[in-house]
Motif scaffolding. Sequence first.
Motif, PDB file in Angstrom:
ATOM      1  N   LYS A 174      -8.207   6.805  -6.036  1.00  0.00           N
ATOM      2  CA  LYS A 174      -8.436   6.693  -4.589  1.00  0.00           C
ATOM      3  C   LYS A 174      -7.290   5.886  -3.998  1.00  0.00           C
ATOM      4  O   LYS A 174      -6.772   4.968  -4.627  1.00  0.00           O
ATOM      5  CB  LYS A 174      -9.742   5.937  -4.335  1.00  0.00           C
ATOM      6  CG  LYS A 174     -10.959   6.756  -4.645  1.00  0.00           C
ATOM      7  CD  LYS A 174     -12.149   6.132  -3.926  1.00  0.00           C
ATOM      8  CE  LYS A 174     -13.431   6.813  -4.343  1.00  0.00           C
ATOM      9  NZ  LYS A 174     -14.423   5.887  -4.879  1.00  0.00           N
ATOM     10  N   ARG A 175      -6.971   6.243  -2.800  1.00  0.00           N
ATOM     11  CA  ARG A 175      -5.818   5.614  -2.180  1.00  0.00           C
ATOM     12  C   ARG A 175      -5.969   4.086  -2.063  1.00  0.00           C
ATOM     13  O   ARG A 175      -5.003   3.344  -2.246  1.00  0.00           O
ATOM     14  CB  ARG A 175      -5.611   6.239  -0.794  1.00  0.00           C
ATOM     15  CG  ARG A 175      -4.342   5.778  -0.151  1.00  0.00           C
ATOM     16  CD  ARG A 175      -4.011   6.658   1.011  1.00  0.00           C
ATOM     17  NE  ARG A 175      -2.952   6.048   1.778  1.00  0.00           N
ATOM     18  CZ  ARG A 175      -2.249   6.665   2.696  1.00  0.00           C
ATOM     19  NH1 ARG A 175      -2.497   7.925   2.967  1.00  0.00           N
ATOM     20  NH2 ARG A 175      -1.309   6.044   3.356  1.00  0.00           N
ATOM     21  N   GLU A 176      -7.183   3.641  -1.765  1.00  0.00           N
ATOM     22  CA  GLU A 176      -7.353   2.187  -1.607  1.00  0.00           C
ATOM     23  C   GLU A 176      -7.205   1.435  -2.935  1.00  0.00           C
ATOM     24  O   GLU A 176      -7.092   0.220  -2.948  1.00  0.00           O
ATOM     25  CB  GLU A 176      -8.689   1.858  -0.926  1.00  0.00           C
ATOM     26  CG  GLU A 176      -9.923   2.303  -1.683  1.00  0.00           C
ATOM     27  CD  GLU A 176     -10.437   3.675  -1.214  1.00  0.00           C
ATOM     28  OE1 GLU A 176      -9.608   4.510  -0.789  1.00  0.00           O
ATOM     29  OE2 GLU A 176     -11.663   3.898  -1.282  1.00  0.00           O
TER      30      GLU A 176
ATOM     31  N   TYR B 179       1.691   8.807  -1.229  1.00  0.00           N
ATOM     32  CA  TYR B 179       0.383   9.250  -1.726  1.00  0.00           C
ATOM     33  C   TYR B 179       0.346  10.779  -1.861  1.00  0.00           C
ATOM     34  O   TYR B 179      -0.232  11.324  -2.792  1.00  0.00           O
ATOM     35  CB  TYR B 179      -0.754   8.759  -0.828  1.00  0.00           C
ATOM     36  CG  TYR B 179      -2.112   8.919  -1.512  1.00  0.00           C
ATOM     37  CD1 TYR B 179      -2.439   8.128  -2.609  1.00  0.00           C
ATOM     38  CD2 TYR B 179      -3.027   9.873  -1.075  1.00  0.00           C
ATOM     39  CE1 TYR B 179      -3.654   8.290  -3.268  1.00  0.00           C
ATOM     40  CE2 TYR B 179      -4.251  10.035  -1.727  1.00  0.00           C
ATOM     41  CZ  TYR B 179      -4.558   9.241  -2.810  1.00  0.00           C
ATOM     42  OH  TYR B 179      -5.756   9.402  -3.468  1.00  0.00           O
ATOM     43  N   GLU B 180       1.022  11.442  -0.919  1.00  0.00           N
ATOM     44  CA  GLU B 180       1.123  12.903  -0.973  1.00  0.00           C
ATOM     45  C   GLU B 180       1.792  13.374  -2.278  1.00  0.00           C
ATOM     46  O   GLU B 180       1.339  14.337  -2.896  1.00  0.00           O
ATOM     47  CB  GLU B 180       1.943  13.362   0.249  1.00  0.00           C
ATOM     48  CG  GLU B 180       2.032  14.854   0.450  1.00  0.00           C
ATOM     49  CD  GLU B 180       0.691  15.503   0.752  1.00  0.00           C
ATOM     50  OE1 GLU B 180      -0.235  14.796   1.202  1.00  0.00           O
ATOM     51  OE2 GLU B 180       0.581  16.718   0.503  1.00  0.00           O
ATOM     52  N   THR B 181       2.849  12.676  -2.693  1.00  0.00           N
ATOM     53  CA  THR B 181       3.499  13.082  -3.955  1.00  0.00           C
ATOM     54  C   THR B 181       2.554  12.850  -5.133  1.00  0.00           C
ATOM     55  O   THR B 181       2.599  13.569  -6.119  1.00  0.00           O
ATOM     56  CB  THR B 181       4.823  12.320  -4.244  1.00  0.00           C
ATOM     57  OG1 THR B 181       4.542  10.949  -4.411  1.00  0.00           O
ATOM     58  CG2 THR B 181       5.842  12.522  -3.152  1.00  0.00           C
TER      59      THR B 181
ATOM     60  N   GLU C  67       0.834  -1.205   0.000  1.00  0.00           N
ATOM     61  CA  GLU C  67       0.000   0.000   0.000  1.00  0.00           C
ATOM     62  C   GLU C  67       0.872   1.260   0.000  1.00  0.00           C
ATOM     63  O   GLU C  67       1.993   1.221   0.482  1.00  0.00           O
ATOM     64  CB  GLU C  67      -0.870   0.024   1.258  1.00  0.00           C
ATOM     65  CG  GLU C  67      -2.030  -0.933   1.179  1.00  0.00           C
ATOM     66  CD  GLU C  67      -2.784  -0.995   2.497  1.00  0.00           C
ATOM     67  OE1 GLU C  67      -2.755   0.018   3.223  1.00  0.00           O
ATOM     68  OE2 GLU C  67      -3.357  -2.049   2.781  1.00  0.00           O
TER      69      GLU C  67
ATOM     70  N   SER D  37       2.549   4.650   1.160  1.00  0.00           N
ATOM     71  CA  SER D  37       2.776   5.375   2.415  1.00  0.00           C
ATOM     72  C   SER D  37       2.117   6.742   2.292  1.00  0.00           C
ATOM     73  O   SER D  37       1.785   7.176   1.193  1.00  0.00           O
ATOM     74  CB  SER D  37       4.274   5.552   2.643  1.00  0.00           C
ATOM     75  OG  SER D  37       4.818   6.321   1.587  1.00  0.00           O
ATOM     76  N   ASP D  38       1.948   7.429   3.425  1.00  0.00           N
ATOM     77  CA  ASP D  38       1.394   8.792   3.397  1.00  0.00           C
ATOM     78  C   ASP D  38       2.236   9.668   2.478  1.00  0.00           C
ATOM     79  O   ASP D  38       1.729  10.448   1.685  1.00  0.00           O
ATOM     80  CB  ASP D  38       1.420   9.426   4.795  1.00  0.00           C
ATOM     81  CG  ASP D  38       0.392   8.775   5.699  1.00  0.00           C
ATOM     82  OD1 ASP D  38      -0.464   8.023   5.179  1.00  0.00           O
ATOM     83  OD2 ASP D  38       0.456   9.008   6.924  1.00  0.00           O
ATOM     84  N   GLU D  39       3.553   9.490   2.631  1.00  0.00           N
ATOM     85  CA  GLU D  39       4.484  10.314   1.869  1.00  0.00           C
ATOM     86  C   GLU D  39       4.325  10.096   0.360  1.00  0.00           C
ATOM     87  O   GLU D  39       4.291  11.043  -0.421  1.00  0.00           O
ATOM     88  CB  GLU D  39       5.897   9.922   2.283  1.00  0.00           C
ATOM     89  CG  GLU D  39       6.860  11.061   2.304  1.00  0.00           C
ATOM     90  CD  GLU D  39       8.259  10.572   2.620  1.00  0.00           C
ATOM     91  OE1 GLU D  39       8.430   9.371   2.963  1.00  0.00           O
ATOM     92  OE2 GLU D  39       9.180  11.384   2.507  1.00  0.00           O
TER      93      GLU D  39
END
Length: 187
Positions: free
Chosen positions: A43-45, A8-10, A2, A4-6
């Motif tokens: 979407k992130r998922e 997905y942020e990019t 999955e 990471s926050d980092e």
Amino acid sequence: MEPSDELYETMVKRSARFDGRYYVGIVSTGIVCFPSCRSRLPKRENVCVYSSLEEAVQAGFRPCKRCRPDHPDRHSPDAEIAHGVMGILHTRLEEPLTLTLLAAELNMSPYHLQRIFKRVTGLSPARQLLMIRMDKARRLLAESDQEIGEVAREVGFRSSSHFSVTFKKEAGVSPQAYRIQKGDLRE
Ligand SMILES: [Zn+2]
């Protein structure tokens, strides 16, 4: 894996920071992209992360036609050169930049630079510079109270009449008319 926050942020910011290091498979479309891809943000998922393109392809994803993670040229020396030129155009747009000057700074011939830049970006450096200048001019006209002559100088025109003619050709309206239109919308 999955995202990471980092990471997905990019993707949200379309930052190229992790391009080439991670590949993102979009489960809903079956496509694999660079994290900076400009297509619609998944979407992130629906994002599945791979550390190589091969893994993603083996898992059944097809390389994106837009960001071309399968395109070996993307991080080539040519792309680096075009990237360097873009940096100069964006940060020094108020200077009298010419192809000859850019070429001298990059230690190459103007002809060679023109060809490489156009191949990578689809536009000549002069055309790209004009578009960057006009974008900034639009912004200054809409968001500042600077006089037209000042706006002209800030975007690299020494004469405000030359600026006005060029602006009208690009935007379809004179700088004055453009400002009034934008001002009306703001009220
Ligand atoms: Zn893509």
